[in-house]
Design a protein around this motif. Structure first.
Motif, PDB file in Angstrom:
ATOM      1  N   ALA A  28      54.271  27.741  33.118  1.00 59.65           N
ATOM      2  CA  ALA A  28      54.099  29.022  33.249  1.00 59.65           C
ATOM      3  C   ALA A  28      52.901  29.361  34.491  1.00 59.65           C
ATOM      4  CB  ALA A  28      53.102  29.694  32.168  1.00 59.65           C
ATOM      5  N   GLU A  29      51.937  27.962  34.573  1.00 58.08           N
ATOM      6  CA  GLU A  29      51.195  28.285  35.692  1.00 58.08           C
ATOM      7  C   GLU A  29      51.502  28.155  37.055  1.00 58.08           C
ATOM      8  OE1 GLU A  29      50.648  23.944  34.050  1.00 58.08           O
ATOM      9  OE2 GLU A  29      51.142  26.110  33.138  1.00 58.08           O
ATOM     10  N   SER A  30      52.945  28.184  37.189  1.00 59.91           N
ATOM     11  CA  SER A  30      53.354  27.950  38.542  1.00 59.91           C
ATOM     12  C   SER A  30      53.453  29.386  39.329  1.00 59.91           C
ATOM     13  CB  SER A  30      54.905  27.662  38.423  1.00 59.91           C
ATOM     14  OG  SER A  30      55.789  28.489  37.697  1.00 59.91           O
ATOM     15  N   TYR A  31      53.324  30.439  38.415  1.00 57.21           N
ATOM     16  CA  TYR A  31      52.993  31.846  38.860  1.00 57.21           C
ATOM     17  C   TYR A  31      51.623  31.583  39.548  1.00 57.21           C
ATOM     18  CZ  TYR A  31      51.603  36.547  39.113  1.00 57.21           C
ATOM     19  OH  TYR A  31      50.913  37.797  39.602  1.00 57.21           O
ATOM     20  N   ASP A  32      51.596  32.128  40.687  1.00 54.01           N
ATOM     21  CA  ASP A  32      50.137  32.208  41.356  1.00 54.01           C
ATOM     22  C   ASP A  32      49.766  33.635  41.758  1.00 54.01           C
ATOM     23  OD1 ASP A  32      48.092  31.412  42.865  1.00 54.01           O
ATOM     24  OD2 ASP A  32      49.024  30.977  44.796  1.00 54.01           O
ATOM     25  N   PRO A  33      48.635  33.866  40.856  1.00 47.81           N
ATOM     26  CA  PRO A  33      48.215  35.216  41.034  1.00 47.81           C
ATOM     27  C   PRO A  33      47.308  35.506  42.279  1.00 47.81           C
ATOM     28  CG  PRO A  33      47.053  34.033  39.208  1.00 47.81           C
ATOM     29  CD  PRO A  33      48.240  33.208  39.766  1.00 47.81           C
ATOM     30  N   TRP A  34      46.966  34.334  42.883  1.00 48.20           N
ATOM     31  CA  TRP A  34      45.775  34.434  43.868  1.00 48.20           C
ATOM     32  C   TRP A  34      45.934  35.669  45.087  1.00 48.20           C
ATOM     33  CZ3 TRP A  34      40.872  34.116  44.510  1.00 48.20           C
ATOM     34  CH2 TRP A  34      40.478  34.096  45.815  1.00 48.20           C
ATOM     35  N   PRO A  35      47.195  35.507  45.457  1.00 41.95           N
ATOM     36  CA  PRO A  35      47.365  36.528  46.622  1.00 41.95           C
ATOM     37  C   PRO A  35      47.227  37.961  46.181  1.00 41.95           C
ATOM     38  CG  PRO A  35      49.113  34.773  46.710  1.00 41.95           C
ATOM     39  CD  PRO A  35      48.482  34.715  45.296  1.00 41.95           C
ATOM     40  N   GLY A  36      47.502  38.344  44.899  1.00 43.00           N
ATOM     41  CA  GLY A  36      47.380  39.423  44.522  1.00 43.00           C
ATOM     42  C   GLY A  36      45.760  39.686  43.958  1.00 43.00           C
ATOM     43  N   VAL A  90      36.142  33.481  40.772  1.00 38.12           N
ATOM     44  CA  VAL A  90      37.351  33.905  40.204  1.00 38.12           C
ATOM     45  C   VAL A  90      38.242  33.071  39.545  1.00 38.12           C
ATOM     46  CG1 VAL A  90      39.572  35.133  41.124  1.00 38.12           C
ATOM     47  CG2 VAL A  90      37.552  35.477  42.446  1.00 38.12           C
ATOM     48  N   ILE A  91      38.441  33.283  38.175  1.00 36.62           N
ATOM     49  CA  ILE A  91      39.240  32.201  37.273  1.00 36.62           C
ATOM     50  C   ILE A  91      40.551  33.137  37.176  1.00 36.62           C
ATOM     51  CG2 ILE A  91      39.309  31.403  35.257  1.00 36.62           C
ATOM     52  CD1 ILE A  91      36.392  31.735  34.817  1.00 36.62           C
ATOM     53  N   ASP A  92      41.412  32.524  38.084  1.00 36.57           N
ATOM     54  CA  ASP A  92      42.654  33.128  38.342  1.00 36.57           C
ATOM     55  C   ASP A  92      43.322  33.670  37.212  1.00 36.57           C
ATOM     56  OD1 ASP A  92      41.646  32.157  40.771  1.00 36.57           O
ATOM     57  OD2 ASP A  92      43.659  31.594  41.449  1.00 36.57           O
ATOM     58  N   GLN A  93      43.428  32.928  36.021  1.00 34.87           N
ATOM     59  CA  GLN A  93      44.437  33.326  35.040  1.00 34.87           C
ATOM     60  C   GLN A  93      43.694  33.877  33.976  1.00 34.87           C
ATOM     61  OE1 GLN A  93      47.915  32.954  34.888  1.00 34.87           O
ATOM     62  NE2 GLN A  93      48.131  31.311  36.698  1.00 34.87           N
ATOM     63  N   ASN A  94      42.553  34.235  34.022  1.00 33.01           N
ATOM     64  CA  ASN A  94      41.816  35.089  32.984  1.00 33.01           C
ATOM     65  C   ASN A  94      42.300  36.453  33.008  1.00 33.01           C
ATOM     66  OD1 ASN A  94      40.498  32.758  32.237  1.00 33.01           O
ATOM     67  ND2 ASN A  94      38.373  33.575  32.358  1.00 33.01           N
ATOM     68  N   PRO A  95      42.087  36.996  31.833  1.00 35.32           N
ATOM     69  CA  PRO A  95      42.716  38.470  31.688  1.00 35.32           C
ATOM     70  C   PRO A  95      41.750  39.235  32.617  1.00 35.32           C
ATOM     71  CG  PRO A  95      42.356  37.602  29.466  1.00 35.32           C
ATOM     72  CD  PRO A  95      41.708  36.592  30.441  1.00 35.32           C
ATOM     73  N   ALA A  96      40.504  39.139  32.917  1.00 35.92           N
ATOM     74  CA  ALA A  96      39.842  39.988  33.985  1.00 35.92           C
ATOM     75  C   ALA A  96      39.370  38.755  34.778  1.00 35.92           C
ATOM     76  CB  ALA A  96      38.444  40.522  33.337  1.00 35.92           C
ATOM     77  N   PRO A  97      40.035  38.530  35.960  1.00 37.71           N
ATOM     78  CA  PRO A  97      39.756  37.273  36.735  1.00 37.71           C
ATOM     79  C   PRO A  97      38.439  37.116  37.447  1.00 37.71           C
ATOM     80  CG  PRO A  97      41.801  38.079  36.976  1.00 37.71           C
ATOM     81  CD  PRO A  97      41.071  39.190  36.503  1.00 37.71           C
TER      82      PRO A  97
END
Length: 275
Positions: A28-36, A90-97
């Motif tokens: 699941a963590e393969s999704y990278d939210p960082w660019p957003g 920034v904690i990338d995968q947290n609900p409020a990063p």
């Protein structure tokens, strides 16, 4: 007996199906939210490699996902004319990063900040430093943890309520430092449940509304040492430890505000003994 026969195409198809069936699931963590997050938090500002500017120290695997220690350390050399103005954690995968944004006093020379955070999933954690040259510098670390934002509070509601707003200050002074000047290490602790909004009341089975310290200002006399904009990722009973340079002030002051508008203030005499 019925015998099944597969032609070349059928055999190939069967092989493909078996390969898919037994292939390891994509993490699941393969999704990278960082660019957003770069777009949402930093308005897509360009970022430079910050490996020689800022360091993050966190355990690779958290013992308790609701209180994960993190230290942000400046790596600027003594001859570097730049200074760090802000550090965003920034904690990338947290609900409020965005866990916290620290603003460093221009004359305080803050070189290290430590606190405790909630980590909800296996995730990258980024630290973004804005320097006096106007540039952003980023570094990251990977942390394995799960469920930190929904973990039950350590204190029961009545105990937590009784401690809301209580502040403690601890000063660490090296033997080589003078009583009123030199490099200092200090710690400020604030009693507060810092509810994330994802925790469940064990009796009612209802979610506890988010309720946390969102503003903190620390100063020596009237000179800013550091300020923090906090979010739900800061652990229960916020605890900030930091290294700074004393300006000879006689008093150290903390002012905090939470999301319900409560304001907490306290000040302490600066004691060269470190007590």
């Amino acid at each position: 007996m019925t015998r099944l026969c597969f032609g070349p195409f059928s055999a190939a198809l069967l092989g493909t199906l078996l390969a898919v069936a037994f292939a390891p699931a994509k993490a699941a963590e393969s999704y990278d939210p960082w660019p957003g997050l770069v777009q949402d938090i930093f308005n897509n500002r360009p970022m430079q490699d910050g490996s020689d500017v800022i360091a993050i120290d966190m355990p690779a695997r958290a013992e308790d996902a609701s209180v994960v220690p993190v230290t942000l350390q400046s790596k600027l050399g003594p001859t570097d004319s730049r200074r760090i103005k802000t550090i965003t954690l920034v904690i990338d995968q947290n609900p409020a990063p965005m866990a916290a944004k620290f603003t460093l006093g221009p004359d305080a020379n803050v070189t290290a900040i430590s606190t405790r955070v909630r980590v909800n999933n296996y995730t990258n954690v980024h630290a973004v430093a804005e320097l006096s040259d106007g540039q952003l510098y980023v570094t990251k670390i990977y942390v394995k943890a799960s469920g930190g934002c929904s973990a039950p509070a350590a204190k029961n509601p009545e105990e937590a309520k009784a401690h809301i707003g209580q502040m403690r200050y601890r000063q660490f002074t090296q033997v080589s430092d003078g009583a009123t000047s030199g490099t200092r290490e200090a710690q400020v602790m604030i009693g507060h449940p810092n509810n994330s909004g994802l925790q469940m009341d064990q009796l009612t089975q209802l979610y506890i509304p988010a309720f946390f310290i969102d503003q903190l200002r620390l100063s020596q006399d009237d000179s800013l040492v550091l300020a923090m904009e906090g979010g739900i990722s800061i652990s229960e009973d916020p605890n900030i430890r930091f290294t700074y340079v004393s300006n000879g002030a006689k008093r150290f002051r903390a002012e905090a505000k939470d999301t319900q508008g409560h304001v907490f203030e306290h000040e302490w005499p600066v004691d060269g003994s470190g007590t």
